[in-house]
Write an enzyme that holds these catalytic residues in place. Structure first.
Site, short mmCIF file in Angstrom:
data_model
loop_
_atom_site.label_atom_id
_atom_site.label_comp_id
_atom_site.label_asym_id
_atom_site.label_seq_id
_atom_site.Cartn_x
_atom_site.Cartn_y
_atom_site.Cartn_z
N LYS A 192 17.60 -1.95 -18.70
CA LYS A 192 16.20 -1.54 -18.77
C LYS A 192 15.35 -2.77 -18.45
CE LYS A 192 12.74 0.66 -21.72
NZ LYS A 192 12.47 1.23 -23.06
N LYS A 235 17.08 1.74 -15.67
CA LYS A 235 15.68 2.15 -15.75
C LYS A 235 14.80 0.95 -15.41
CE LYS A 235 12.30 4.07 -19.05
NZ LYS A 235 12.07 4.51 -20.43
#
Length: 323
Positions: A196, A248
């Site tokens: 992330k 992400k």
């Protein structure tokens, strides 16, 4: 080579192109993120994400049912509480907005879909960080793990099939796995947000969850320039018991999605995030791009990069087009 070799032969008709298509995009591969807010009387539009809303408890149930009927593979829930505190108490309250919503949807849908929950404190803290802070105002990794364990148990008991730890704390997957197993939730899965990044594309999401964040998350989310680090995080999360891993954002990190897909022994998800959604919707509203074609091209590109699962705010709409 030419004229004997004519690749266009395999592009001559829709049926031919369909026959030789290399990448599939099916509703079952799509996961719909949904926001549920406390104390709303009606759904609240999110201005930076046209077409996306903060749901009431009732409108969430309808949206979830519609998405499942459209064939989406899963639902990822985010809660937006009315009040917050330093340790994110609402995240572990059995009557907190997210846990109530999970119970609603598990009662309504049973095992007809894969019900997922965001296992992170940022929506619930009054400082907007993904963990608890120490006396110097820095996120305390190990103290945060204790909160994640409690949050994971609350979500599993509320009916989540899969938990999505997204805080990027070291050891979060192992801590959650031990807590779940110790409480008998051995069938509850973990979709680890392993890679992330500290991305500028999260902007609209901050509105969606009414984020209280000041400052940044650079001390725990990854530097956008790093790729090897992502693979290390994925390796660690798998070793700690992750059932699937996440990259992400998606579009600016398709190289990381590809690298993850080539090395991960578990399914790889990619999150087509709020800023990516907003850019396409903004351009389509101006007539600069064809909306449906662009959306499907974006989602196909994420699948082509190697993602087994795609979290996207277009999931239910795209599922209807695909069928």
């Amino acid at each position: 080579m030419f004229p004997e070799h004519r690749p266009r032969r395999l592009r001559t008709t829709p049926a031919m192109r369909r026959l030789v298509s290399e990448t599939t995009l099916r509703p079952r591969q799509l996961i719909l993120p949904l926001f549920v807010a406390e104390a709303l009387e009606r759904p609240r539009p999110i201005s930076s994400m046209p077409g996306v809303v903060q749901h009431t408890r009732d409108s969430l149930r309808q949206a979830a049912a519609d998405a499942v009927a459209a064939g989406v593979g899963g639902l990822m829930l985010f809660g937006v509480p009315e009040t917050r505190d330093a340790v994110g108490s609402g995240a572990t309250d059995e009557n907190g907005v997210l846990n109530v919503a999970l119970r609603d949807l598990r009662k309504d849908l049973g095992d007809d879909t894969v019900l997922m929950a965001d296992t992170c404190l940022d929506e619930f803290t009054d400082h907007g960080h993904c963990g608890v802070l120490d006396s110097a105002g820095v996120v305390d990794n190990d103290a945060t793990l204790d909160r994640y364990a409690d949050m994971a148990l609350a979500q599993a008991e509320a009916g989540a099939h899969v938990l999505g730890p997204s805080g990027m704390m070291d050891g979060q997957v192992g801590t959650i796995r031990r807590a779940l197993d110790g409480a008998g939730h051995t069938d509850t899965g973990i979709l680890a947000y392993s890679a992330k990044y500290a991305s500028a594309f999260y902007g609209p999401f901050r509105e969606a969850v009414d984020s209280q964040l000041t400052g940044d998350r650079n001390s725990y989310q990854q530097d956008p320039g790093n790729a090897r680090e992502a693979l290390r995080e994925i390796e660690l999360d798998v070793a700690e018991g992750a059932d699937a891993v996440m990259v992400k954002p998606a579009l600016a990190y398709l190289d990381v999605v590809r690298a993850a897909a080539e090395t991960s022994p578990v399914p790889v998800a990619a999150y087509n995030i709020s800023g990516e959604y907003a850019m396409v919707e903004g351009a389509a509203a101006q007539g600069w791009v064809e909306r449906e074609r662009t959306i499907l091209e974006v989602l196909t590109s994420i699948r082509r990069a190697g993602a087994d699962l795609v979290l996207t705010y277009w999931a239910a709409e795209a599922a209807a087009w695909l069928d």
